[in-house]
Design an enzyme around this catalytic site. Structure first.
Site, PDB file in Angstrom:
ATOM      1  N   SER A 124       0.816  -1.224   0.000  1.00  0.00           N
ATOM      2  CA  SER A 124       0.000   0.000   0.000  1.00  0.00           C
ATOM      3  C   SER A 124       0.849   1.273   0.000  1.00  0.00           C
ATOM      4  O   SER A 124       1.942   1.302   0.581  1.00  0.00           O
ATOM      5  CB  SER A 124      -0.884  -0.014   1.248  1.00  0.00           C
ATOM      6  OG  SER A 124      -1.422   1.259   1.499  1.00  0.00           O
ATOM      7  N   TYR A 148      -1.995   5.447  -4.234  1.00  0.00           N
ATOM      8  CA  TYR A 148      -2.999   6.481  -4.039  1.00  0.00           C
ATOM      9  C   TYR A 148      -2.437   7.718  -4.700  1.00  0.00           C
ATOM     10  O   TYR A 148      -1.395   8.241  -4.286  1.00  0.00           O
ATOM     11  CB  TYR A 148      -3.250   6.756  -2.549  1.00  0.00           C
ATOM     12  CG  TYR A 148      -4.186   5.777  -1.887  1.00  0.00           C
ATOM     13  CD1 TYR A 148      -5.379   5.419  -2.479  1.00  0.00           C
ATOM     14  CD2 TYR A 148      -3.880   5.232  -0.644  1.00  0.00           C
ATOM     15  CE1 TYR A 148      -6.252   4.525  -1.870  1.00  0.00           C
ATOM     16  CE2 TYR A 148      -4.742   4.348  -0.016  1.00  0.00           C
ATOM     17  CZ  TYR A 148      -5.916   3.999  -0.641  1.00  0.00           C
ATOM     18  OH  TYR A 148      -6.775   3.127  -0.030  1.00  0.00           O
ATOM     19  N   THR A 174      -5.539   2.624  -7.259  1.00  0.00           N
ATOM     20  CA  THR A 174      -6.857   2.469  -6.635  1.00  0.00           C
ATOM     21  C   THR A 174      -7.748   3.625  -7.068  1.00  0.00           C
ATOM     22  O   THR A 174      -7.427   4.790  -6.836  1.00  0.00           O
ATOM     23  CB  THR A 174      -6.708   2.430  -5.096  1.00  0.00           C
ATOM     24  OG1 THR A 174      -5.875   1.311  -4.769  1.00  0.00           O
ATOM     25  CG2 THR A 174      -8.047   2.269  -4.403  1.00  0.00           C
ATOM     26  N   LYS A 256      -7.613  -0.768  -9.591  1.00  0.00           N
ATOM     27  CA  LYS A 256      -8.275  -1.477  -8.477  1.00  0.00           C
ATOM     28  C   LYS A 256      -9.516  -0.694  -8.058  1.00  0.00           C
ATOM     29  O   LYS A 256      -9.430   0.512  -7.804  1.00  0.00           O
ATOM     30  CB  LYS A 256      -7.323  -1.597  -7.288  1.00  0.00           C
ATOM     31  CG  LYS A 256      -7.954  -2.181  -6.031  1.00  0.00           C
ATOM     32  CD  LYS A 256      -6.899  -2.442  -4.962  1.00  0.00           C
ATOM     33  CE  LYS A 256      -7.472  -3.074  -3.719  1.00  0.00           C
ATOM     34  NZ  LYS A 256      -8.089  -2.124  -2.807  1.00  0.00           N
ATOM     35  N   HIS A 280     -13.258  -2.306  -2.150  1.00  0.00           N
ATOM     36  CA  HIS A 280     -12.399  -1.862  -1.041  1.00  0.00           C
ATOM     37  C   HIS A 280     -12.836  -2.528   0.276  1.00  0.00           C
ATOM     38  O   HIS A 280     -12.729  -1.947   1.354  1.00  0.00           O
ATOM     39  CB  HIS A 280     -12.488  -0.335  -0.927  1.00  0.00           C
ATOM     40  CG  HIS A 280     -11.207   0.336  -0.534  1.00  0.00           C
ATOM     41  ND1 HIS A 280     -10.503   1.146  -1.363  1.00  0.00           N
ATOM     42  CD2 HIS A 280     -10.507   0.351   0.631  1.00  0.00           C
ATOM     43  CE1 HIS A 280      -9.442   1.642  -0.745  1.00  0.00           C
ATOM     44  NE2 HIS A 280      -9.420   1.158   0.471  1.00  0.00           N
TER      45      HIS A 280
HETATM   46  C1  LIG Z   1      -7.559  -2.048   7.258  1.00  0.00           C
HETATM   47  C2  LIG Z   1      -7.633  -1.959   5.762  1.00  0.00           C
HETATM   48  C3  LIG Z   1      -6.821  -1.031   5.096  1.00  0.00           C
HETATM   49  C4  LIG Z   1      -6.838  -0.975   3.698  1.00  0.00           C
HETATM   50  N1  LIG Z   1      -5.960  -0.145   3.052  1.00  0.00           N
HETATM   51  C5  LIG Z   1      -5.965  -0.109   1.687  1.00  0.00           C
HETATM   52  C6  LIG Z   1      -5.001   0.683   1.003  1.00  0.00           C
HETATM   53  O1  LIG Z   1      -4.143   1.310   1.605  1.00  0.00           O
HETATM   54  N2  LIG Z   1      -5.077   0.716  -0.358  1.00  0.00           N
HETATM   55  C7  LIG Z   1      -6.024   0.003  -1.068  1.00  0.00           C
HETATM   56  O2  LIG Z   1      -6.065   0.078  -2.299  1.00  0.00           O
HETATM   57  N3  LIG Z   1      -6.909  -0.793  -0.422  1.00  0.00           N
HETATM   58  C8  LIG Z   1      -6.891  -0.865   0.923  1.00  0.00           C
HETATM   59  N4  LIG Z   1      -7.760  -1.704   1.562  1.00  0.00           N
HETATM   60  C9  LIG Z   1      -8.662  -2.555   0.772  1.00  0.00           C
HETATM   61  C10 LIG Z   1      -8.009  -3.911   0.443  1.00  0.00           C
HETATM   62  O3  LIG Z   1      -6.998  -3.764  -0.513  1.00  0.00           O
HETATM   63  C11 LIG Z   1      -9.054  -4.902  -0.120  1.00  0.00           C
HETATM   64  O4  LIG Z   1      -9.714  -4.300  -1.205  1.00  0.00           O
HETATM   65  C12 LIG Z   1     -10.068  -5.331   0.941  1.00  0.00           C
HETATM   66  O5  LIG Z   1      -9.411  -5.622   2.154  1.00  0.00           O
HETATM   67  C13 LIG Z   1     -10.846  -6.553   0.482  1.00  0.00           C
HETATM   68  O6  LIG Z   1     -11.865  -6.838   1.388  1.00  0.00           O
HETATM   69  P1  LIG Z   1     -11.753  -8.045   2.464  1.00  0.00           P
HETATM   70  O7  LIG Z   1     -10.580  -7.746   3.307  1.00  0.00           O
HETATM   71  O8  LIG Z   1     -13.019  -7.960   3.257  1.00  0.00           O
HETATM   72  O9  LIG Z   1     -11.644  -9.313   1.689  1.00  0.00           O
HETATM   73  C14 LIG Z   1      -7.747  -1.803   2.956  1.00  0.00           C
HETATM   74  C15 LIG Z   1      -8.531  -2.730   3.647  1.00  0.00           C
HETATM   75  C16 LIG Z   1      -8.475  -2.824   5.022  1.00  0.00           C
HETATM   76  C17 LIG Z   1      -9.312  -3.861   5.721  1.00  0.00           C
END
Ligand SMILES: Cc1cc2nc3c(=O)[nH]c(=O)nc-3n(C[C@H](O)[C@H](O)[C@H](O)COP(=O)(O)O)c2cc1C
Length: 383
Positions: A124, A148, A174, A256, A280
């Site tokens: 990330s 980002y 993203t 994404k 997300h």
């Molecule tokens: C705590 C947390 C932080 C996240 N941070 C990012 C991020 O920095 N960049 C991003 O593109 N997606 C981020 N996501 C989304 C994840 O990449 C992913 O799309 C998501 O966790 C999928 O859902 P699931 O964990 O319920 O399977 C984050 C998700 C969580 C749970």
């Protein structure tokens, strides 16, 4: 404590949670014990009324597997090919920011586990450690960088070029976060991990970011964090900006957060090399379609021209089988590995990966299939 079940394709090194945990619900229960209330809630919760968060998992239950047997599944191959690389297994670790909140070693611990198990890691932008430090742990293990897009264009270019130099092999942009979603639970707790200092690894080490500050982050951390918060998301981002970034990098670009087939079509027109169908993890707009329900429309539009991946709601092996049968080329694992990290750092992540791998392998065999490419929609019926 060691694993009782080992994936046939995982390394033989020991890994451990505090005790072997096989159920996703038990991972959540244990993580809740190990993490502070605010941090657990930050990871666990979604935006708004959490309707999308809930429907992400429910969507998988609407599809049932209808296996055909006696196919000699004694040898199985879980590998997939994406963007010219072959990965031993059909999943990657999703980009999750601020992992220093879950464990002091944060992304470094995830990187070590990913390397040991040869699972590709999508790092990330808002990581607690810098992309170079994380790449140092990953070595030659497969790694992509999630971007980002900042309001500061020069900083965006700097991130991309640093990622390319550090050996990341794809750029995941993203697109579902022009602004941060309305996350009621975090607002209630007044918990914002960036403010706690957990998402600054890439920014504080960046020469462009540092040049924007009157005092260095070491001299005035609070002011640096305020600046970071101001420039993290670019709400103006539009399709033509993709041409701009392509001028500054040779890395393949993956979008994404694609849900609508029209966006898939545009992405291909703009020369994007891959898509991740994702909402997300239900953390942006509440009420949007579940990722699995969005998948068939995107797959139809793409028609095999570029890879389509999926995340949001992947918890177990059969989820992977269903997503791939519906046309995904691979999936990303999110919250489960973060809970493993929170419970026991690198070893916790490694154990989650081992169990997940074993589950995928067993699911393939018990679906009567030998390889990932054997999976297609004829394996599924809709309830
Ligand atoms: C705590 C947390 C932080 C996240 N941070 C990012 C991020 O920095 N960049 C991003 O593109 N997606 C981020 N996501 C989304 C994840 O990449 C992913 O799309 C998501 O966790 C999928 O859902 P699931 O964990 O319920 O399977 C984050 C998700 C969580 C749970």
């Amino acid at each position: 404590m060691s694993n009782e079940i080992k994936s046939p394709i995982s390394s033989s090194e020991n890994s451990s949670l505090i005790s072997p945990i096989y159920r996703y619900s038990d991972l959540e229960i244990q993580a809740k014990k190990y993490l502070s209330h605010h941090v657990f809630t930050y990871i666990n919760s979604g935006s708004g009324n959490e309707e999308t968060l809930t429907s992400n998992e429910q969507a998988f239950k609407k599809w049932k597997i209808l296996p055909e047997f006696l196919n000699d599944v004694s040898t199985r191959d879980l590998s997939v090919s994406l963007l010219g690389d072959t990965f031993k297994m059909p999943f990657l670790l999703a980009p999750v920011g601020h992992l220093g909140a879950a464990h002091p070693d944060g992304e470094l611990a995830v990187a070590r586990a990913a390397k040991k198990r040869q699972v590709p890691y999508v790092v990330s932008t808002v990581s607690s450690y810098s992309l170079e430090e994380i790449a140092g742990e990953l070595g030659d293990s497969p790694k992509w960088f999630q971007l980002y897009w900042s309001t500061d264009e020069e900083l965006t270019v700097s991130f991309v070029q640093r990622a390319e130099k550090a050996g990341y092999s794809a750029l995941v942009i993203t697109i579902d976060s022009p602004v941060l979603g309305f996350r009621e639970a975090d607002l209630t707790n007044q918990f914002f991990p960036v403010r706690e200092g957990f998402g600054s690894g890439n920014y504080f080490k960046d020469p462009i970011f540092r040049s924007r500050l009157e005092e260095s982050p070491e001299q005035n951390r609070a002011a640096a964090i305020e600046e970071l918060l101001k420039i993290t998301f670019q709400p103006k981002l539009s399709w033509d900006d993709l041409a701009f970034i392509k001028k500054h990098t040779n890395l393949p670009i993956i979008l994404k957060g694609v849900l609508h087939p029209n966006d898939a079509k545009k992405a291909m027109e703009y020369g994007v090399e891959g898509l991740i169908v994702s909402n997300h993890g239900g953390r942006q707009l509440d009420g949007v379609i579940s990722s699995l329900d969005a998948l068939p429309g995107v797959v139809k539009e793409v028609n095999g021209q570029i890879p389509v991946l999926l995340d949001s709601g992947i918890r177990r092996g059969p989820d992977v089988i269903k997503a791939i049968a519906l046309g995904a080329d691979a999936v990303l694992l999110g919250r489960p590995y973060v809970y493993g990290l929170g419970i026991n750092g690198e070893e916790g992540v490694a154990e989650v990966l081992d169990h997940f791998l074993t589950d995928i392998d067993i699911s393939l065999a018990t679906a009567g299939k030998r390889t990932i490419s054997d999976l297609d929609p004829s394996l599924l019926v809709r309830e």
